[in-house]
Design a protein around this motif. Structure first.
Motif, PDB file in Angstrom:
ATOM      1  N   ARG A 104       7.549   7.919  -2.563  1.00 44.80           N
ATOM      2  CA  ARG A 104       8.660   7.385  -3.339  1.00 44.80           C
ATOM      3  C   ARG A 104       9.498   6.376  -2.551  1.00 44.80           C
ATOM      4  O   ARG A 104      10.117   5.494  -3.135  1.00 44.80           O
ATOM      5  N   PHE A 105       9.539   6.551  -1.235  1.00 47.95           N
ATOM      6  CA  PHE A 105      10.351   5.656  -0.435  1.00 47.95           C
ATOM      7  C   PHE A 105       9.484   5.087   0.677  1.00 47.95           C
ATOM      8  O   PHE A 105       8.848   5.842   1.409  1.00 47.95           O
ATOM      9  N   LEU A 106       9.455   3.759   0.750  1.00 42.39           N
ATOM     10  CA  LEU A 106       8.612   3.118   1.741  1.00 42.39           C
ATOM     11  C   LEU A 106       9.349   1.905   2.273  1.00 42.39           C
ATOM     12  O   LEU A 106       9.882   1.107   1.505  1.00 42.39           O
ATOM     13  N   ASN A 107       9.406   1.788   3.587  1.00 43.56           N
ATOM     14  CA  ASN A 107       9.953   0.567   4.154  1.00 43.56           C
ATOM     15  C   ASN A 107       9.165   0.193   5.396  1.00 43.56           C
ATOM     16  O   ASN A 107       9.080   0.953   6.347  1.00 43.56           O
ATOM     17  N   LEU A 108       8.551  -0.984   5.341  1.00 44.05           N
ATOM     18  CA  LEU A 108       7.760  -1.470   6.461  1.00 44.05           C
ATOM     19  C   LEU A 108       8.325  -2.801   6.948  1.00 44.05           C
ATOM     20  O   LEU A 108       7.663  -3.546   7.672  1.00 44.05           O
ATOM     21  N   SER A 109       9.557  -3.089   6.526  1.00 49.02           N
ATOM     22  CA  SER A 109      10.154  -4.384   6.832  1.00 49.02           C
ATOM     23  C   SER A 109      10.324  -4.592   8.331  1.00 49.02           C
ATOM     24  O   SER A 109      10.407  -3.636   9.100  1.00 49.02           O
ATOM     25  N   ASN A 110      10.417  -5.869   8.676  1.00 49.65           N
ATOM     26  CA  ASN A 110      10.794  -6.209  10.040  1.00 49.65           C
ATOM     27  C   ASN A 110       9.843  -5.639  11.094  1.00 49.65           C
ATOM     28  O   ASN A 110      10.269  -4.971  12.022  1.00 49.65           O
ATOM     29  N   ASN A 111       8.562  -5.903  10.888  1.00 51.04           N
ATOM     30  CA  ASN A 111       7.552  -5.568  11.870  1.00 51.04           C
ATOM     31  C   ASN A 111       6.701  -6.804  12.083  1.00 51.04           C
ATOM     32  O   ASN A 111       7.159  -7.916  11.807  1.00 51.04           O
ATOM     33  N   ALA A 112       5.480  -6.642  12.563  1.00 48.96           N
ATOM     34  CA  ALA A 112       4.592  -7.796  12.708  1.00 48.96           C
ATOM     35  C   ALA A 112       3.295  -7.519  11.963  1.00 48.96           C
ATOM     36  O   ALA A 112       2.210  -7.817  12.452  1.00 48.96           O
ATOM     37  N   LEU A 113       3.433  -6.934  10.780  1.00 50.62           N
ATOM     38  CA  LEU A 113       2.253  -6.582   9.994  1.00 50.62           C
ATOM     39  C   LEU A 113       1.649  -7.826   9.353  1.00 50.62           C
ATOM     40  O   LEU A 113       2.341  -8.823   9.149  1.00 50.62           O
ATOM     41  N   SER A 114       0.359  -7.746   9.029  1.00 51.52           N
ATOM     42  CA  SER A 114      -0.295  -8.911   8.434  1.00 51.52           C
ATOM     43  C   SER A 114      -1.338  -8.487   7.416  1.00 51.52           C
ATOM     44  O   SER A 114      -1.638  -7.302   7.266  1.00 51.52           O
ATOM     45  N   GLY A 115      -1.866  -9.467   6.720  1.00 50.48           N
ATOM     46  CA  GLY A 115      -2.924  -9.206   5.737  1.00 50.48           C
ATOM     47  C   GLY A 115      -2.376  -8.925   4.350  1.00 50.48           C
ATOM     48  O   GLY A 115      -1.180  -9.037   4.097  1.00 50.48           O
ATOM     49  N   LYS A 116      -3.285  -8.535   3.471  1.00 52.10           N
ATOM     50  CA  LYS A 116      -2.919  -8.323   2.078  1.00 52.10           C
ATOM     51  C   LYS A 116      -2.302  -6.937   1.911  1.00 52.10           C
ATOM     52  O   LYS A 116      -2.821  -5.960   2.438  1.00 52.10           O
ATOM     53  N   ILE A 117      -1.216  -6.875   1.203  1.00 54.42           N
ATOM     54  CA  ILE A 117      -0.653  -5.569   0.879  1.00 54.42           C
ATOM     55  C   ILE A 117      -1.556  -4.967  -0.194  1.00 54.42           C
ATOM     56  O   ILE A 117      -1.705  -5.559  -1.266  1.00 54.42           O
ATOM     57  N   PRO A 118      -2.190  -3.822   0.074  1.00 55.08           N
ATOM     58  CA  PRO A 118      -3.145  -3.292  -0.904  1.00 55.08           C
ATOM     59  C   PRO A 118      -2.464  -3.106  -2.256  1.00 55.08           C
ATOM     60  O   PRO A 118      -1.293  -2.716  -2.314  1.00 55.08           O
ATOM     61  N   SER A 119      -3.207  -3.416  -3.321  1.00 54.65           N
ATOM     62  CA  SER A 119      -2.553  -3.297  -4.622  1.00 54.65           C
ATOM     63  C   SER A 119      -2.928  -1.985  -5.293  1.00 54.65           C
ATOM     64  O   SER A 119      -3.392  -1.957  -6.422  1.00 54.65           O
ATOM     65  N   THR A 120      -2.731  -0.885  -4.578  1.00 57.79           N
ATOM     66  CA  THR A 120      -2.877   0.424  -5.216  1.00 57.79           C
ATOM     67  C   THR A 120      -1.672   0.617  -6.130  1.00 57.79           C
ATOM     68  O   THR A 120      -0.608   0.052  -5.869  1.00 57.79           O
ATOM     69  N   PRO A 121      -1.835   1.403  -7.193  1.00 58.28           N
ATOM     70  CA  PRO A 121      -0.702   1.602  -8.103  1.00 58.28           C
ATOM     71  C   PRO A 121       0.535   2.097  -7.352  1.00 58.28           C
ATOM     72  O   PRO A 121       1.658   1.727  -7.681  1.00 58.28           O
ATOM     73  N   GLN A 122       0.305   2.885  -6.297  1.00 57.53           N
ATOM     74  CA  GLN A 122       1.452   3.441  -5.581  1.00 57.53           C
ATOM     75  C   GLN A 122       2.173   2.361  -4.788  1.00 57.53           C
ATOM     76  O   GLN A 122       3.406   2.339  -4.735  1.00 57.53           O
ATOM     77  N   LEU A 123       1.417   1.462  -4.177  1.00 58.00           N
ATOM     78  CA  LEU A 123       2.077   0.405  -3.407  1.00 58.00           C
ATOM     79  C   LEU A 123       2.683  -0.661  -4.310  1.00 58.00           C
ATOM     80  O   LEU A 123       3.620  -1.340  -3.925  1.00 58.00           O
ATOM     81  N   LEU A 124       2.142  -0.787  -5.520  1.00 59.86           N
ATOM     82  CA  LEU A 124       2.703  -1.785  -6.447  1.00 59.86           C
ATOM     83  C   LEU A 124       4.091  -1.382  -6.933  1.00 59.86           C
ATOM     84  O   LEU A 124       4.820  -2.182  -7.492  1.00 59.86           O
ATOM     85  N   LYS A 125       4.446  -0.118  -6.692  1.00 60.14           N
ATOM     86  CA  LYS A 125       5.775   0.321  -7.130  1.00 60.14           C
ATOM     87  C   LYS A 125       6.875  -0.251  -6.254  1.00 60.14           C
ATOM     88  O   LYS A 125       8.034  -0.219  -6.620  1.00 60.14           O
ATOM     89  N   PHE A 126       6.501  -0.747  -5.074  1.00 53.99           N
ATOM     90  CA  PHE A 126       7.540  -1.192  -4.148  1.00 53.99           C
ATOM     91  C   PHE A 126       7.679  -2.712  -4.204  1.00 53.99           C
ATOM     92  O   PHE A 126       6.710  -3.425  -4.406  1.00 53.99           O
ATOM     93  N   ASN A 127       8.905  -3.176  -4.040  1.00 56.43           N
ATOM     94  CA  ASN A 127       9.132  -4.615  -4.126  1.00 56.43           C
ATOM     95  C   ASN A 127       9.290  -5.216  -2.737  1.00 56.43           C
ATOM     96  O   ASN A 127       9.147  -4.525  -1.731  1.00 56.43           O
TER      97      ASN A 127
END
Ligand SMILES: *[C@@H]1O[C@H](CO)[C@@H](O)[C@H](O)[C@H]1NC(C)=O
Ligand SMILES: *[C@@H]1O[C@H](CO)[C@@H](O)[C@H](O)[C@H]1NC(C)=O
Ligand SMILES: *[C@@H]1O[C@H](CO)[C@@H](O)[C@H](O)[C@H]1NC(C)=O
Ligand SMILES: *[C@@H]1O[C@H](CO)[C@@H](O)[C@H](O)[C@H]1NC(C)=O
Ligand SMILES: *[C@@H]1O[C@H](CO)[C@@H](O)[C@H](O)[C@H]1NC(C)=O
Length: 649
Positions: free
Chosen positions: A186-209
């Motif tokens: 329900r709560f996800l925050n990955l901001s402010n890192n050095a991540l790369s690539g495509k954000i997987p478009s699983t229904p669960q990840l699509l819930k986050f903006n």
């Protein structure tokens, strides 16, 4: 054996006893002291063996003498985490060292098999996230934000099936985001890192903006509205092959398309000849059996009247060539779901239930995305403009205890409302079970309190809008969220009831939720009427009985006696005193709500306050074990969070 040797033997056994005994007795104290040596070189923590370990600073909860909750926050601890001693605290449910200055690597913590919540945020940890965290199957809350952690997010985190909150922002994480697909997240925050690539478009990840992903080097994907570049990794021959394949595909598609077009044209010609102007039945859903009786099995995810089997079919429109129109997305800001009316039309539909304002369907789109669609019975009343204005208000409501209304569609003869789909079923199915799981049972008081609080919180949010009310509160209209929290649905639709009493065919059970002064459908509903329904619902939770009869008329002032006798019968009269007290408090609240005169019912704000009081009162009496019984699954997470940092960490 000579005397000296014997003495030596005695002495050494004595020593052995001395060194082993206390360790066996107070293992957690020993473990904490050796942990302190690593995390607290300046000895700020006043821990001493002179007092019981459960009274030590930061030890917030014990169970059978073992430490279950250790919260040491903002102590300026400057050391490192010694994994060996920490792993001895194997009864820990909650561990927090947030806002210190701990450094070094986070050690593997797989010894903490019971851990549910881990807060190591705002320290100075470095190294990588130990992949072994993913072997801790009870983990729900992982907060490691605000450190200097590098390396990848372990892909095995996808296997943490209860993960509810993952906060990793403000670190130096690299690599791709794993395809998280746990519905609990329900709560996800990955901001402010050095991540790369495509954000997987699983229904669960699509819930986050984008707010969950900002400030990374090179992320792309729908969530942040950034297209991913085409991958140009093919070799020359591969490229050719691909082109050839494409060509064949195009040819095949055009042939198929042409044939289809011919078929459609012929069909249309035949139809236009045959069809008498008959425009009703806009959404055609195959229906074989009529809705079954009042107390039939639990409806899943749909809300409204239970009943109706599993019918499959599709939505299809028969509009007189006036264009399909558009799904109108509602909601605060520019929140937009990634589906269109066409997706909805192509979706397969399954009837979830039928109720006073319309029928509810589960629609599974081709993408696999699922929504709940409510088709209103009467598309003529009120006018389109009134409908639009009212839905904009109702659709603007966003609250953790409301099922969000995402979009609507209206045409001359058709009105649809689109909600998020909640797969965990309704409160009705929780209380009364389904045909397969057996009959009804009164809920444990911890569950009653939690549900009551959720419901009152959602209701209060609705009531803060003057003149707005739920209007149809009952157990089938409460859906269970990902964490089994209670979420209201079907709220604010009472203006769409047909004012003609002949048309109203609400089942007997839903009539008894309705306040006596509002049972005539011509009488306007009020917020006080919601409070009455809330009271009836509370009685349903406490007794496990569907209000198939007018409880309030029937039992009158004897309701408390009746409720107690039902509970005693069902749960055995060996209730602990705590239970007695809490059930009593809930009963008092319910009684105030079902007062026959609307002006004597408390406003929801007051109801919520009373529930809060009932929850807090005498908590020292209650042991943590009571919340471990089913169906207290949700209370686990909620109660295992350190109190003050529920949602804003
Ligand atoms: C931690 O350090 C800050 C500033 O150095 C100080 O204000 C605060 O009181 C300290 N907190 C504790 C619990 O020692
Ligand atoms: C954090 O740790 C790094 C080394 O890993 C050190 O250079 C830095 O001074 C530390 N910062 C604080 C605030 O302790
Ligand atoms: C999530 O993904 C894992 C691994 O890809 C898979 O085993 C699992 O069944 C998926 N779960 C859901 C709910 O889709
Ligand atoms: C993103 O989602 C968060 C909650 O998850 C919400 O508070 C915020 O308003 C959303 N931001 C945008 C731009 O939609
Ligand atoms: C995520 O963390 C960043 C940085 O701390 C913050 O700006 C943002 O609001 C957070 N977003 C959410 C959804 O928590």
């Amino acid at each position: 054996m000579d005397a000296a040797a014997f003495l030596f033997f005695l002495f050494s056994s004595f020593l052995l006893v001395l060194t082993t005994l206390p360790q066996a007795k107070s293992g957690d104290a020993e473990a904490l002291l050796s942990l302190r040596a690593s995390i607290d070189p300046l000895t700020k923590l006043q821990w001493s063996t002179g007092s019981h370990v459960c009274t030590w600073q930061g030890v917030k909860h014990c169970l059978n003498g073992r430490v279950t909750k250790l919260v040491v926050e903002g102590f300026n601890l400057t050391g490192t985490l010694d994994g060996q001693s920490l792993n001895l605290l194997d009864q820990l449910r909650v561990l927090s060292f947030k806002q210190n200055s701990l450094s070094g690597e986070i050690p593997p913590l797989s010894g903490l098999a019971n851990l549910k919540s881990l807060f190591l945020n705002d320290n100075n940890f470095s190294g990588e996230i130990p992949a072994s965290l993913s072997s801790m199957h009870r983990l729900k809350v992982v907060v490691l934000s605000g450190n200097g952690i590098a390396g990848p997010i372990p892909p095995s985190f996808v296997g943490l099936s209860r993960l509810y909150m993952l906060y990793l922002q403000d670190n130096r994480l690299t690599g791709a985001i794993p395809p998280f697909n746990q519905t609990s997240l329900r709560f996800l925050n990955l901001s402010n890192n050095a991540l790369s690539g495509k954000i997987p478009s699983t229904p669960q990840l699509l819930k986050f903006n984008e707010s969950s992903f900002v400030s990374n080097i090179d992320l792309c994907g729908e969530q942040i509205r950034k297209q991913c570049p085409e991958t140009e990794t093919e070799t020359e021959t591969g490229h050719h092959k691909k082109n050839k394949k494409k060509l064949i595909l195009i040819i095949v598609l055009s042939v198929v398309g042409f044939v289809l077009l011919c078929v459609i044209i012929i069909a249309l010609l035949m139809l236009s000849r045959k069809a008498v102007k008959k425009k009703d039945k806009a959404v055609v859903v195959e229906e074989r059996t009529p809705a079954s009786g009042v107390a039939s099995g639990g409806s899943r995810g749909g809300g409204e009247e239970e009943g109706g089997g599993n019918k499959r079919g599709g939505f299809s429109w028969d509009e007189g060539g006036e264009g399909l129109g558009k799904l109108v997305f509602v909601g605060p800001g520019d929140e937009r779901m990634n589906y269109s009316l066409e997706d909805l039309l192509k979706a397969s539909a399954e009837t979830l239930g039928r109720g006073t304002v319309g029928s509810t369907y589960k629609a599974v789109m081709e993408s696999g995305y699922i929504v709940t669609v409510k088709r209103l019975k009467d598309a003529r009343y009120p006018t389109m403009e009134e409908f639009r204005r009212h839905i904009e208000i109702v659709g603007g409501l966003r609250h953790p205890n409301l099922v969000p209304l995402r979009a609507y569609f209206q045409a001359k003869e058709e009105r649809l409302l689109v909600y998020d789909y909640f797969p965990n079923g309704s409160l009705f199915s929780l209380v009364h079970g389904s045909r397969t799981t057996g009959g009804s049972k009164p809920l444990h008081w911890t569950s009653c309190l939690k549900i009551a609080q959720d419901l009152a919180t959602g209701l209060l949010y609705i009531h803060q809008n003057p003149g707005l009310m739920h209007g149809n509160l009952k157990s089938t209209n409460v859906l269970l969220g990902p964490e089994f929290e209670s979420c209201l649905t079907d709220y604010g639709l009472s203006p769409f009831r047909n004012p003609d009493p002949q048309e109203e065919s609400s089942g007997a059970s839903s009539l008894f939720y309705r306040a006596p002064e509002c049972r005539d459908p011509r009488r306007p509903l009020t917020q006080q009427a919601d409070v009455y329904s809330f009271g009836v619902l509370l009685l349903e939770l406490l007794t496990g009985k569907t209000p198939f009869q007018d409880l309030v008329q029937e039992h009158g002032p004897d309701i408390p006696k009746w409720v107690r006798s039902v509970r005693d019968e069902e749960t055995g009269s060996s209730d602990e005193p705590v239970s007695e007290e809490k059930v009593g408090a809930l009963l008092n609240i319910a009684m105030e709500c079902v007062n026959l005169s609307p002006e004597n019912r408390p406003p929801v704000r007051e109801v919520l306050r009373m529930i809060g009081e009932a929850r807090a009162e005498g908590n020292h009496l209650s042991s943590n074990t009571s919340s471990d019984h089913s169906p207290g699954r949700w209370s686990d997470t909620v109660q295992s969070l350190p109190r003050e940092e529920h949602l804003n960490i």
